[in-house]
Scaffold this motif. Structure first.
Motif, mmCIF file in Angstrom:
data_model
loop_
_atom_site.group_PDB
_atom_site.id
_atom_site.type_symbol
_atom_site.label_atom_id
_atom_site.label_comp_id
_atom_site.label_asym_id
_atom_site.label_seq_id
_atom_site.Cartn_x
_atom_site.Cartn_y
_atom_site.Cartn_z
ATOM 1 N N ARG A 1 0.859 -1.197 0.000
ATOM 2 C CA ARG A 1 0.000 0.000 0.000
ATOM 3 C C ARG A 1 0.887 1.236 0.000
ATOM 4 O O ARG A 1 0.624 2.211 0.672
ATOM 5 C CB ARG A 1 -0.882 0.025 1.251
ATOM 6 N N MET B 1 2.938 4.592 -1.234
ATOM 7 C CA MET B 1 2.605 5.803 -1.997
ATOM 8 C C MET B 1 3.910 6.556 -2.196
ATOM 9 O O MET B 1 4.675 6.723 -1.234
ATOM 10 C CB MET B 1 1.673 6.680 -1.174
ATOM 11 N N ARG C 1 5.936 8.723 0.450
ATOM 12 C CA ARG C 1 5.833 8.276 1.846
ATOM 13 C C ARG C 1 5.940 6.748 1.912
ATOM 14 O O ARG C 1 5.136 6.079 2.551
ATOM 15 C CB ARG C 1 4.545 8.775 2.485
ATOM 16 N N LYS D 1 -7.138 -5.808 -1.814
ATOM 17 C CA LYS D 1 -6.278 -4.813 -2.463
ATOM 18 C C LYS D 1 -6.939 -4.232 -3.714
ATOM 19 O O LYS D 1 -7.002 -3.014 -3.899
ATOM 20 C CB LYS D 1 -4.935 -5.438 -2.852
ATOM 21 N N ASN E 1 -8.957 -0.068 -4.124
ATOM 22 C CA ASN E 1 -8.730 0.941 -5.171
ATOM 23 C C ASN E 1 -9.955 1.083 -6.062
ATOM 24 O O ASN E 1 -10.282 2.181 -6.509
ATOM 25 C CB ASN E 1 -7.495 0.585 -5.989
ATOM 26 N N ILE F 1 -14.797 8.461 -6.766
ATOM 27 C CA ILE F 1 -14.446 9.604 -7.637
ATOM 28 C C ILE F 1 -15.458 9.698 -8.781
ATOM 29 O O ILE F 1 -15.931 10.782 -9.123
ATOM 30 C CB ILE F 1 -13.005 9.450 -8.182
ATOM 31 N N TRP G 1 -13.679 14.389 -4.928
ATOM 32 C CA TRP G 1 -13.639 15.604 -5.754
ATOM 33 C C TRP G 1 -13.807 15.306 -7.237
ATOM 34 O O TRP G 1 -13.074 14.437 -7.760
ATOM 35 C CB TRP G 1 -12.303 16.325 -5.528
ATOM 36 N N GLY H 1 -6.113 9.246 -13.286
ATOM 37 C CA GLY H 1 -4.940 8.609 -13.915
ATOM 38 C C GLY H 1 -4.208 7.763 -12.893
ATOM 39 O O GLY H 1 -4.750 7.409 -11.847
ATOM 40 N N CYS I 1 -2.704 2.816 -10.161
ATOM 41 C CA CYS I 1 -3.515 1.940 -9.293
ATOM 42 C C CYS I 1 -4.963 1.913 -9.775
ATOM 43 O O CYS I 1 -5.479 0.890 -10.201
ATOM 44 C CB CYS I 1 -3.483 2.442 -7.851
ATOM 45 N N LEU I 2 -5.604 3.103 -9.692
ATOM 46 C CA LEU I 2 -7.051 3.139 -9.930
ATOM 47 C C LEU I 2 -7.427 2.822 -11.368
ATOM 48 O O LEU I 2 -8.546 2.416 -11.652
ATOM 49 C CB LEU I 2 -7.608 4.507 -9.512
ATOM 50 N N ARG J 1 -9.783 21.413 -12.527
ATOM 51 C CA ARG J 1 -9.442 20.980 -11.148
ATOM 52 C C ARG J 1 -9.839 22.009 -10.095
ATOM 53 O O ARG J 1 -9.253 22.046 -9.023
ATOM 54 C CB ARG J 1 -7.926 20.708 -11.036
HETATM 55 N N1 SAJ Z 1 -8.688 12.032 -8.144
HETATM 56 C C1 SAJ Z 1 -9.847 12.745 -8.411
HETATM 57 N N2 SAJ Z 1 -10.661 13.090 -7.369
HETATM 58 C C2 SAJ Z 1 -10.344 12.735 -6.079
HETATM 59 C C3 SAJ Z 1 -9.157 12.002 -5.833
HETATM 60 C C4 SAJ Z 1 -8.335 11.673 -6.884
HETATM 61 O O1 SAJ Z 1 -10.155 13.078 -9.559
HETATM 62 O O2 SAJ Z 1 -11.095 13.084 -5.174
HETATM 63 C C5 SAJ Z 1 -7.834 11.644 -9.273
HETATM 64 C C6 SAJ Z 1 -6.437 12.223 -9.194
HETATM 65 O O3 SAJ Z 1 -6.392 13.457 -9.871
HETATM 66 C C7 SAJ Z 1 -5.616 11.173 -9.909
HETATM 67 C C8 SAJ Z 1 -6.361 9.875 -9.640
HETATM 68 O O4 SAJ Z 1 -7.672 10.239 -9.212
HETATM 69 O O5 SAJ Z 1 -5.614 11.419 -11.303
HETATM 70 C C9 SAJ Z 1 -5.723 8.966 -8.596
HETATM 71 O O6 SAJ Z 1 -5.488 9.756 -7.463
HETATM 72 P P1 SAJ Z 1 -5.159 9.050 -6.026
HETATM 73 O O7 SAJ Z 1 -5.173 10.139 -5.011
HETATM 74 O O8 SAJ Z 1 -6.040 7.896 -5.828
HETATM 75 O O9 SAJ Z 1 -3.629 8.608 -6.150
HETATM 76 P P2 SAJ Z 1 -3.050 7.185 -6.511
HETATM 77 O O10 SAJ Z 1 -3.500 6.718 -7.823
HETATM 78 O O11 SAJ Z 1 -1.589 7.295 -6.243
HETATM 79 O O12 SAJ Z 1 -3.712 6.219 -5.424
HETATM 80 C C10 SAJ Z 1 -2.977 5.816 -4.309
HETATM 81 C C11 SAJ Z 1 -3.496 4.479 -3.886
HETATM 82 N N3 SAJ Z 1 -2.659 3.991 -2.826
HETATM 83 C C12 SAJ Z 1 -2.184 2.739 -2.906
HETATM 84 O O13 SAJ Z 1 -2.401 2.012 -3.856
HETATM 85 C C13 SAJ Z 1 -1.359 2.310 -1.773
HETATM 86 C C14 SAJ Z 1 -4.896 4.614 -3.356
HETATM 87 O O14 SAJ Z 1 -5.322 3.357 -2.811
HETATM 88 C C15 SAJ Z 1 -4.938 5.616 -2.249
HETATM 89 O O15 SAJ Z 1 -6.287 5.758 -1.796
HETATM 90 C C16 SAJ Z 1 -4.477 6.952 -2.817
HETATM 91 O O16 SAJ Z 1 -3.131 6.790 -3.282
HETATM 92 C C17 SAJ Z 1 -4.496 8.000 -1.702
HETATM 93 O O17 SAJ Z 1 -5.375 7.869 -0.829
HETATM 94 O O18 SAJ Z 1 -3.682 8.921 -1.769
#
Ligand code: SAJ
Length: 477
Positions: free
Chosen positions: A179, A181, A184, A232, A236, A243, A281, A287, A290-291, A447
């Motif tokens: 998990r 990031m 961190r 896992k 995600n 989202i 949000w 992008g 993960c997701l 954004r």
């Molecule tokens: N995004 C939105 N709206 C939101 C949050 C994110 O549009 O409210 C978009 C971001 O712009 C980005 C994408 O979603 O393009 C993914 O953003 P993310 O914050 O989920 O970042 P990731 O992809 O690095 O997700 C990771 C994942 N962590 C792990 O796999 C350990 C995810 O499970 C975590 O929830 C996320 O970080 C986190 O919480 O920061």
């Protein structure tokens, strides 16, 4: 439950020698933390001496991290454990046979999401290497994000075929999804709870023994291997779904002429015992690494399930639908751009678009699967010109990323904000307008970065995701 495995493990005694395959964002911090525990004697980091990444072996053995970007504490920790002789990086996979436990932290991207086909090539090679040198009593743990049933299925089959040993009898096998990031890495491994799932109880118990010493705030959550794989991919998938719910609401608010951020504040205000409204949000798209893929891992897993799936006839999975909503947001950004240009009497063809932000996430250089890319493809296909600015991303295939924002904005017909980098929050309408040299400039906010009124009052045509209250504003000349 296998008495044989229990006896072998008891005979072998506690885990002392650990191996980690895959010296990347997951493997390096994991190996360093194992090495820093006084519970373990030695950690071997396995890295193929390949053209592209063989350099890491030397670097790590000098106590230097080959990972890009700021990783608090990692350099110091690496130096400490390497100097103490507790962590060694090696290309010699035969040394796996010396170990008590081996973890695999190898990427599992999608070769083709459409066909739900993940690219397990690198992971399979790693598993084969482990199988070749596997000894009775060893614990094998997969840390990569994998399709549910992979541990019990493909991984088990390859290990047994290569070693001639039997999982759950001669060796322990488990899944413990990472998990981490970026930014961190150490903290996440130490502080997040750790899902640990064995193919049987002795395997689960052995994996709990392996991971417990590296956790500070986090606790181990034991379960079956397949439940760990589903946890896992589903955690995600759920974030992607949340989202998508915010994105769909934004599109509805635009159609109803209201401000989605007012609605979001309203919904978010509903708090209290047992009430949760985790509204996330809306934005220009989703992008990352993960997701964009874990939903398809989950969907593929359910197809490999042992029982028939009972689900509404012909109804699409809400998770896949969520992926489609999120993948629509760059298309919506394109539609907003076309509509805004029309308001100033311009066609998209021949227009010059200034794109602010290429990275998939704010204030980061991470540009894996960025939603900006499909937007760029649509703009180019429509015969428009495009210049891209990003303060963090250095380069990306087939697109030039500029560092001079003024140069990108100069002479543009539309300014389109794709990533919420903090550099963009201080955009000044008069400066931007001067740079565009247009009587009536266009700005599209993907954004929620700028205040619509300051740009509208400066004579811009404004469009913003979810801003139904502003998207048809009067044009002020
Ligand atoms: N995004 C939105 N709206 C939101 C949050 C994110 O549009 O409210 C978009 C971001 O712009 C980005 C994408 O979603 O393009 C993914 O953003 P993310 O914050 O989920 O970042 P990731 O992809 O690095 O997700 C990771 C994942 N962590 C792990 O796999 C350990 C995810 O499970 C975590 O929830 C996320 O970080 C986190 O919480 O920061």
């Amino acid at each position: 439950m296998s008495q044989k495995l229990e006896n072998i493990l008891k005979e072998k005694g506690p885990i002392k020698k650990i191996g980690v395959i895959g010296m990347g964002y997951v493997g390096i911090p994991a190996a360093a933390l194992f090495a820093d525990s006084d519970k373990f004697d030695i950690v071997l980091g396995f890295q193929r001496d390949s053209e592209s990444s063989g350099y890491k072996i030397e670097m790590i053995n000098r106590g230097e991290s080959p990972l890009k970007g700021e990783e608090p504490g990692l350099e110091e920790l690496l130096k400490k454990v390497v100097d103490a002789g507790k962590f060694v990086c090696t290309p010699d996979f035969s040394r796996i046979s010396e170990l008590d436990a081996i973890t695999l932290a190898i990427q599992t991207p999608f070769a083709d999401p459409k066909a739900l086909e993940p690219d397990f090539g690198a992971l399979k090679e790693g598993i084969r290497n482990v199988g070749k040198y596997l000894k009775p009593g060893m614990l094998v743990v997969l840390e990569s994000t994998i399709t549910p049933r992979t541990t019990e299925g493909m991984a088990r089959d390859i290990l047994e075929e290569e070693s001639g040993l039997k999982a759950g009898e001669d060796f322990a096998l488990a899944h413990a999804p990472e998990r981490v990031m970026v930014g961190r890495l150490l903290r996440n491994i130490q502080e997040h709870d750790r899902i640990v799932g064995g193919i049987d109880q002795p395997s689960t118990d052995r994996a709990v023994e392996l991971y417990s010493p590296v956790l500070t705030k986090g606790k181990v959550i034991p379960m079956s291997a397949t439940a760990a794989e589903v946890t896992k991919t589903a955690e995600n998938t759920f974030r992607d779904l949340q989202i998508a719910a915010a994105n769909q609401l934004a599109l509805y608010c635009e159609a109803m002429g209201i401000n989605v951020y007012d609605v979001r504040t309203g919904i978010d205000s509903l708090k209290g015992e047992g009430i949760t409204r985790a509204i996330l949000w809306p934005g220009a798209g989703v992008g990352g690494h993960c997701l964009t893929k874990d939903t398809y891992h989950l969907e593929r897993g359910v197809k490999l399930g042992t029982e028939a799936l009972d689900y509404p006839q012909d109804a699409e999975s809400i998770y896949v639908l969520a992926r489609r909503v999120n993948d629509f947001m760059p298309v919506h950004m394109y539609n907003l751009t076309v509509a805004a240009l029309k308001r100033v009497g311009k066609e998209i063809k021949g227009s010059k678009i200034a794109m602010l932000g290429w990275a998939f996430i704010n204030d980061s250089d991470d540009a894996r699967n960025p939603p900006s890319e499909p937007y760029k493809d649509m703009i180019i296909a429509a015969g428009a010109e495009l210049m891209v600015h990003d303060p963090h991303v250095l380069n990306y295939p087939n697109i030039e990323i500029h560092k001079d924002m003024n140069e990108v904005i100069s002479g543009s017909d539309a300014v389109v904000i794709f990533t919420g980098h903090k550099d963009y929050f201080s955009l000044n309408p008069d400066d931007v307008k001067k740079l565009t040299t247009k009587k009536c400039s266009v700005i599209i906010d993907g954004r929620n970065v700028i205040d619509p009124d300051t740009f509208i009052n400066a004579g811009f045509v404004y469009k913003g995701i979810g801003r139904g209250d502003q998207n048809s504003h009067e044009i002020i000349n």
